[in-house]
Design an enzyme around this catalytic site. Sequence first.
Site, mmCIF file in Angstrom:
data_model
loop_
_atom_site.group_PDB
_atom_site.id
_atom_site.type_symbol
_atom_site.label_atom_id
_atom_site.label_comp_id
_atom_site.label_asym_id
_atom_site.label_seq_id
_atom_site.Cartn_x
_atom_site.Cartn_y
_atom_site.Cartn_z
ATOM 1 N N THR A 72 -8.621 -3.568 -6.449
ATOM 2 C CA THR A 72 -8.962 -2.361 -5.756
ATOM 3 C C THR A 72 -9.763 -1.490 -6.186
ATOM 4 O OG1 THR A 72 -7.331 -0.316 -4.978
ATOM 5 C CG2 THR A 72 -7.356 -1.097 -7.383
ATOM 6 N N ALA A 120 1.149 -3.491 -6.796
ATOM 7 C CA ALA A 120 1.481 -2.558 -5.664
ATOM 8 C C ALA A 120 2.911 -2.204 -5.739
ATOM 9 C CB ALA A 120 1.265 -3.214 -4.199
#
Length: 314
Positions: A72, A120
């Site tokens: 990310t 996540a």
Amino acid sequence: MALEDVCGMNKVPFMMRFDERQSMWQQEQLRTATSNFENPYCLMAPPFERPAENLPKILAHCGVNMDFAHGTTTLGFKFQGGVILCADSRATSGQYIGSQTMKKIVELNDYMLGTLAGGAADCVYWDRVLAKECRLHQLRYRKRMTVDTAARIICNISNEYKGMGLVMGMMLAGYDDEGPKLIYVDSEGMKSSGLVFSVGSGSPYALGVLDTGYRYDLTDQEAYDLAKRAIYHATSKDAYSGGIVRLYHINAEGWRNICNTDCADLHDFYCAAMHDKKKDGQNGDAGDQELPCGSGWTSRKLPEDNVQTKLASV
């Protein structure tokens, strides 16, 4: 059956039918597995010690391939106009792109935001718990939770589950009585305040752009352009970052979602702007639009490399 109910014989284990015992066992398992609904700080741990170390060994013994690689790019910085948060939206599991629309900036309340980096599921779950705590704090004390208090809650959670495989690195940004705040916390229990942060696999590329263009006296529009530019360059270099670039601005009036721009659109814009700048440079015009990393070093270096290649071939 009525006499058994009156005497309580139907509750004795050896007097119960098999389907009743099976139903009770399933209800007990469900109650245990969902205990975090009543207490969100109570999670079921894996049934073996040191999960972060022993899980790969168990998977290797069973022949199961589970890739826990994460990717990310998130960034945040403080400037004279408040705090800027920007992030991509790609969620990956190894080489597999799971989602291109992951929301990595979470609204905790009207004046505080949190970013997601790492696992996540871990980040989303604890951000939701933190959002609930922010709301309860406001109802109990009639005032908003400060950013430092929110960061301390995440640090306490990280310390409690340290060594159990929790993978989490997040930034908490907000505006409270002490002004704008930007704090980084992670799953190792680290808590750090600063002016500029970038978290994720694409953070080195984003920090390179931020180090070049960041200054505290940026205008709002300059800050927006710098944040989008940094995330765009990270997505172009890091295969685990991409999707939509989401930009948020926090000031004394609260947070605002400035824009949600696709990386492909940013690529087309910057490529067209670079082409226009080169064209203006050939005509003797320096151009009015500042471009990302437009040092011109690459355009000068390529002809030299071509000359060296020709000499080597001769």
